[in-house]
Design a protein around this motif. Structure first.
Motif, short mmCIF file in Angstrom:
data_model
loop_
_atom_site.label_atom_id
_atom_site.label_comp_id
_atom_site.label_asym_id
_atom_site.label_seq_id
_atom_site.Cartn_x
_atom_site.Cartn_y
_atom_site.Cartn_z
N GLY A 73 -24.81 19.75 -32.18
CA GLY A 73 -24.86 21.00 -31.43
C GLY A 73 -25.85 20.94 -30.28
O GLY A 73 -26.42 19.87 -29.98
N GLU A 74 -26.06 22.08 -29.62
CA GLU A 74 -26.99 22.18 -28.50
C GLU A 74 -28.23 22.94 -28.95
O GLU A 74 -28.13 24.08 -29.41
N VAL A 75 -29.40 22.31 -28.80
CA VAL A 75 -30.65 22.93 -29.25
C VAL A 75 -31.81 22.25 -28.55
O VAL A 75 -31.72 21.07 -28.16
N GLN A 133 -26.36 17.34 -25.67
CA GLN A 133 -25.99 17.49 -27.07
C GLN A 133 -27.00 16.77 -27.96
O GLN A 133 -27.59 15.75 -27.58
N GLU A 144 -26.49 26.03 -30.77
CA GLU A 144 -25.23 26.47 -30.17
C GLU A 144 -24.14 25.45 -30.49
O GLU A 144 -24.37 24.25 -30.42
N GLY A 145 -22.97 25.97 -30.82
CA GLY A 145 -21.85 25.07 -31.13
C GLY A 145 -22.11 24.22 -32.36
O GLY A 145 -21.75 23.04 -32.39
#
Length: 235
Positions: A62-64, A5, A31-32
């Motif tokens: 988020g996820e990146v 995350q 994402e998210g």
């Protein structure tokens, strides 16, 4: 394994035209995504430079890919200024993120007004395996025109690649720990337990019998002559 995350705090210049479009570009590919925008605390306390009053704090999560994200931040520098970012730090790292004998932990400083700051960070991120990092908030935010931020990184990298990376990126390290610095555990010899080590020791023998001698018996024993004494004298 789930991607690590990324959490980030940005200072967004909402008075500039087109700031919404810039944020949209930053959000793409996350994402998210979750974020919030709020006025910073120094608005009420009046502790910051008046030029900071037009900025808002944005919290993003988020996820990146951190490399892609930092490139976007550099392009959006007039609209969004990096305040803090955290990436990685799983509680139970596995595979490529599991520390090994080439584990590295180091810190260095970056100047956000320097045009090549993002190249230093990205160069390290691309070289270190299983990287986790934090870029801390600028020192004395609002008081200085050239805020510097501290970068903390850790991950796995061979010693040779580490030196090449430092040379190529121009990173001036302030501190570094490399390798397995923990002392080896003490050698414990295996012992066959007979059940007496883990359990309290029990009294297997009865206590010694206490002999009680009365006062009269003591008196008799003191005045009584040995039997052989009379026989020896009378013979």
């Amino acid at each position: 394994m789930a991607a690590p995350q990324l959490s980030c705090v940005l200072l967004v210049e909402t008075e500039l035209k087109g700031w919404q479009k810039t944020l949209h570009k930053i959000f793409e590919g996350i994402e998210g995504l979750a974020f919030s925008i709020d006025a910073p605390d120094w608005w009420t306390h009046g502790e910051a430079n008046p030029m900071m009053f037009t900025k808002k704090l944005m919290y993003l999560h988020g996820e990146v890919d951190p490399v892609v994200f930092i490139k976007k931040l550099f392009k959006a520098k007039i609209y969004a200024m990096l305040y803090r970012i955290d990436y990685g730090y799983e509680e139970n790292p596995e595979g490529i993120r599991k520390p090994n004998n080439h584990f590295l932990r180091f810190r260095f400083e970056i100047d956000m007004l320097e045009g090549s700051w993002y190249k230093k960070v990205i160069g390290a991120l691309k070289t270190i395996q299983g990287v986790s990092f934090t870029i801390d908030a600028p020192k004395q935010m609002g008081y200085t025109d050239a805020p510097c931020q501290m970068v903390y990184m850790c991950g796995n990298i061979e010693e040779g690649l580490l030196m090449k990376m430092l040379t190529k990126t121009g990173i001036q390290i302030l501190g570094v720990d490399y390798g397995n610095l923990k002392p080896p555990p003490k050698k414990v010899e295996a012992q066959i337990s007979d059940g007496t080590e883990t359990q309290p020791k029990k009294d297997t023998e009865p206590p010694p019998h206490e002999i009680v001698v009365s006062t009269s018996t003591k008196h008799q024993a003191k005045n009584k002559k040995p039997r052989g004494f009379r026989i020896f004298c009378c013979s």
